[in-house]
Design a protein around this motif. Structure first.
Motif, PDB file in Angstrom:
ATOM      1  N   ILE A 199       0.840  -1.203   0.000  1.00 24.41           N
ATOM      2  CA  ILE A 199       0.000   0.000   0.000  1.00 24.41           C
ATOM      3  C   ILE A 199       0.873   1.250   0.000  1.00 24.41           C
ATOM      4  O   ILE A 199       0.623   2.190  -0.760  1.00 24.41           O
ATOM      5  CB  ILE A 199      -0.976  -0.015   1.191  1.00 24.41           C
ATOM      6  CG1 ILE A 199      -2.072  -1.050   0.931  1.00 24.41           C
ATOM      7  CG2 ILE A 199      -1.585   1.366   1.420  1.00 24.41           C
ATOM      8  CD1 ILE A 199      -3.014  -1.271   2.084  1.00 24.41           C
ATOM      9  N   HIS A 223       0.909   3.873  -3.095  1.00 31.24           N
ATOM     10  CA  HIS A 223       0.485   5.258  -2.840  1.00 31.24           C
ATOM     11  C   HIS A 223       1.630   6.242  -3.061  1.00 31.24           C
ATOM     12  O   HIS A 223       1.477   7.235  -3.766  1.00 31.24           O
ATOM     13  CB  HIS A 223      -0.050   5.382  -1.406  1.00 31.24           C
ATOM     14  CG  HIS A 223      -0.503   6.759  -1.063  1.00 31.24           C
ATOM     15  ND1 HIS A 223      -1.644   7.317  -1.602  1.00 31.24           N
ATOM     16  CD2 HIS A 223       0.029   7.697  -0.252  1.00 31.24           C
ATOM     17  CE1 HIS A 223      -1.780   8.542  -1.122  1.00 31.24           C
ATOM     18  NE2 HIS A 223      -0.778   8.793  -0.310  1.00 31.24           N
ATOM     19  N   MET A 265      -7.089   3.123  -4.365  1.00 26.43           N
ATOM     20  CA  MET A 265      -6.370   2.091  -3.624  1.00 26.43           C
ATOM     21  C   MET A 265      -7.329   1.040  -3.086  1.00 26.43           C
ATOM     22  O   MET A 265      -6.999  -0.145  -3.062  1.00 26.43           O
ATOM     23  CB  MET A 265      -5.577   2.707  -2.466  1.00 26.43           C
ATOM     24  CG  MET A 265      -4.703   1.721  -1.734  1.00 26.43           C
ATOM     25  SD  MET A 265      -3.304   1.148  -2.705  1.00 26.43           S
ATOM     26  CE  MET A 265      -2.337   2.646  -2.719  1.00 26.43           C
ATOM     27  N   THR A 266      -8.527   1.449  -2.671  1.00 26.45           N
ATOM     28  CA  THR A 266      -9.506   0.468  -2.198  1.00 26.45           C
ATOM     29  C   THR A 266      -9.857  -0.500  -3.327  1.00 26.45           C
ATOM     30  O   THR A 266      -9.998  -1.701  -3.091  1.00 26.45           O
ATOM     31  CB  THR A 266     -10.786   1.138  -1.665  1.00 26.45           C
ATOM     32  OG1 THR A 266     -11.424   1.869  -2.705  1.00 26.45           O
ATOM     33  CG2 THR A 266     -10.488   2.060  -0.491  1.00 26.45           C
ATOM     34  N   CYS A 268      -6.753  -2.861  -4.007  1.00 26.22           N
ATOM     35  CA  CYS A 268      -6.653  -3.898  -2.973  1.00 26.22           C
ATOM     36  C   CYS A 268      -7.701  -4.988  -3.175  1.00 26.22           C
ATOM     37  O   CYS A 268      -7.412  -6.172  -3.011  1.00 26.22           O
ATOM     38  CB  CYS A 268      -6.791  -3.288  -1.584  1.00 26.22           C
ATOM     39  SG  CYS A 268      -5.342  -2.353  -1.067  1.00 26.22           S
ATOM     40  N   ARG A 269      -8.896  -4.575  -3.558  1.00 23.52           N
ATOM     41  CA  ARG A 269      -9.951  -5.561  -3.807  1.00 23.52           C
ATOM     42  C   ARG A 269      -9.605  -6.409  -5.032  1.00 23.52           C
ATOM     43  O   ARG A 269      -9.713  -7.628  -4.998  1.00 23.52           O
ATOM     44  CB  ARG A 269     -11.306  -4.876  -4.014  1.00 23.52           C
ATOM     45  CG  ARG A 269     -12.465  -5.867  -4.062  1.00 23.52           C
ATOM     46  CD  ARG A 269     -13.834  -5.205  -4.175  1.00 23.52           C
ATOM     47  NE  ARG A 269     -14.035  -4.173  -3.150  1.00 23.52           N
ATOM     48  CZ  ARG A 269     -14.158  -2.863  -3.427  1.00 23.52           C
ATOM     49  NH1 ARG A 269     -14.118  -2.428  -4.660  1.00 23.52           N
ATOM     50  NH2 ARG A 269     -14.341  -2.000  -2.455  1.00 23.52           N
ATOM     51  N   PHE A 299      -5.806  -8.300  -4.328  1.00 23.47           N
ATOM     52  CA  PHE A 299      -5.634  -9.128  -3.143  1.00 23.47           C
ATOM     53  C   PHE A 299      -6.930  -9.709  -2.595  1.00 23.47           C
ATOM     54  O   PHE A 299      -6.896 -10.460  -1.620  1.00 23.47           O
ATOM     55  CB  PHE A 299      -4.945  -8.318  -2.035  1.00 23.47           C
ATOM     56  CG  PHE A 299      -3.706  -7.609  -2.490  1.00 23.47           C
ATOM     57  CD1 PHE A 299      -2.617  -8.314  -2.970  1.00 23.47           C
ATOM     58  CD2 PHE A 299      -3.628  -6.226  -2.447  1.00 23.47           C
ATOM     59  CE1 PHE A 299      -1.466  -7.664  -3.392  1.00 23.47           C
ATOM     60  CE2 PHE A 299      -2.485  -5.566  -2.859  1.00 23.47           C
ATOM     61  CZ  PHE A 299      -1.407  -6.286  -3.337  1.00 23.47           C
ATOM     62  N   LEU A 301      -9.012  -7.994  -0.985  1.00 23.12           N
ATOM     63  CA  LEU A 301      -9.074  -7.339   0.320  1.00 23.12           C
ATOM     64  C   LEU A 301     -10.039  -6.163   0.272  1.00 23.12           C
ATOM     65  O   LEU A 301      -9.870  -5.248  -0.528  1.00 23.12           O
ATOM     66  CB  LEU A 301      -7.677  -6.842   0.710  1.00 23.12           C
ATOM     67  CG  LEU A 301      -7.544  -6.032   1.995  1.00 23.12           C
ATOM     68  CD1 LEU A 301      -7.865  -6.904   3.195  1.00 23.12           C
ATOM     69  CD2 LEU A 301      -6.146  -5.460   2.102  1.00 23.12           C
ATOM     70  N   THR A 302     -11.044  -6.200   1.130  1.00 24.29           N
ATOM     71  CA  THR A 302     -11.945  -5.059   1.267  1.00 24.29           C
ATOM     72  C   THR A 302     -11.384  -4.183   2.379  1.00 24.29           C
ATOM     73  O   THR A 302     -11.298  -4.616   3.535  1.00 24.29           O
ATOM     74  CB  THR A 302     -13.372  -5.533   1.622  1.00 24.29           C
ATOM     75  OG1 THR A 302     -13.834  -6.393   0.581  1.00 24.29           O
ATOM     76  CG2 THR A 302     -14.316  -4.343   1.744  1.00 24.29           C
ATOM     77  N   ILE A 303     -10.977  -2.976   2.025  1.00 25.58           N
ATOM     78  CA  ILE A 303     -10.338  -2.067   2.982  1.00 25.58           C
ATOM     79  C   ILE A 303     -10.878  -0.663   2.760  1.00 25.58           C
ATOM     80  O   ILE A 303     -11.093  -0.245   1.624  1.00 25.58           O
ATOM     81  CB  ILE A 303      -8.795  -2.126   2.833  1.00 25.58           C
ATOM     82  CG1 ILE A 303      -8.090  -1.311   3.918  1.00 25.58           C
ATOM     83  CG2 ILE A 303      -8.349  -1.719   1.445  1.00 25.58           C
ATOM     84  CD1 ILE A 303      -6.592  -1.557   3.999  1.00 25.58           C
ATOM     85  N   ILE A 329      -6.604   2.591   5.056  1.00 30.37           N
ATOM     86  CA  ILE A 329      -5.418   2.881   4.236  1.00 30.37           C
ATOM     87  C   ILE A 329      -4.628   4.028   4.863  1.00 30.37           C
ATOM     88  O   ILE A 329      -3.401   3.972   4.965  1.00 30.37           O
ATOM     89  CB  ILE A 329      -5.819   3.195   2.785  1.00 30.37           C
ATOM     90  CG1 ILE A 329      -6.333   1.915   2.119  1.00 30.37           C
ATOM     91  CG2 ILE A 329      -4.652   3.798   2.002  1.00 30.37           C
ATOM     92  CD1 ILE A 329      -7.003   2.126   0.788  1.00 30.37           C
TER      93      ILE A 329
END
Length: 71
Positions: free
Chosen positions: A2, A6, A16-17, A20-21, A24, A26-28, A33
């Motif tokens: 991350i 960034h 970035m959200t 990541c989804r 990866f 990944l829910t973030i 972040i």
């Protein structure tokens, strides 16, 4: 990852959200972040200070600006 995406690739928080989804699974949130980046920043600052302090203390000669004379 991350911090790299960034800082080096200039990917903003909203995007970035999505990255990541997609990469990866990944829910973030954007807030998470921001917290990750703050923690990485503090770790880097602490590591940098410790390394600098050790280098100066180990130097045979210390210049007036507190750096080693031979760097």
């Amino acid at each position: 990852m991350i911090a790299y995406l960034h800082g080096c690739q200039m990917i903003g928080f909203k995007r970035m959200t999505e990255v990541c989804r997609g990469l990866f699974g990944l829910t973030i949130s954007q807030g998470a972040i921001a917290n990750v980046l703050a923690r990485v920043g503090e770790a880097n600052r602490s590591a940098g200070r410790a390394g600098s302090r050790q280098k100066v203390r180990a130097s045979e000669v210390i210049a007036s600006d507190e750096t080693s004379g031979g760097a």
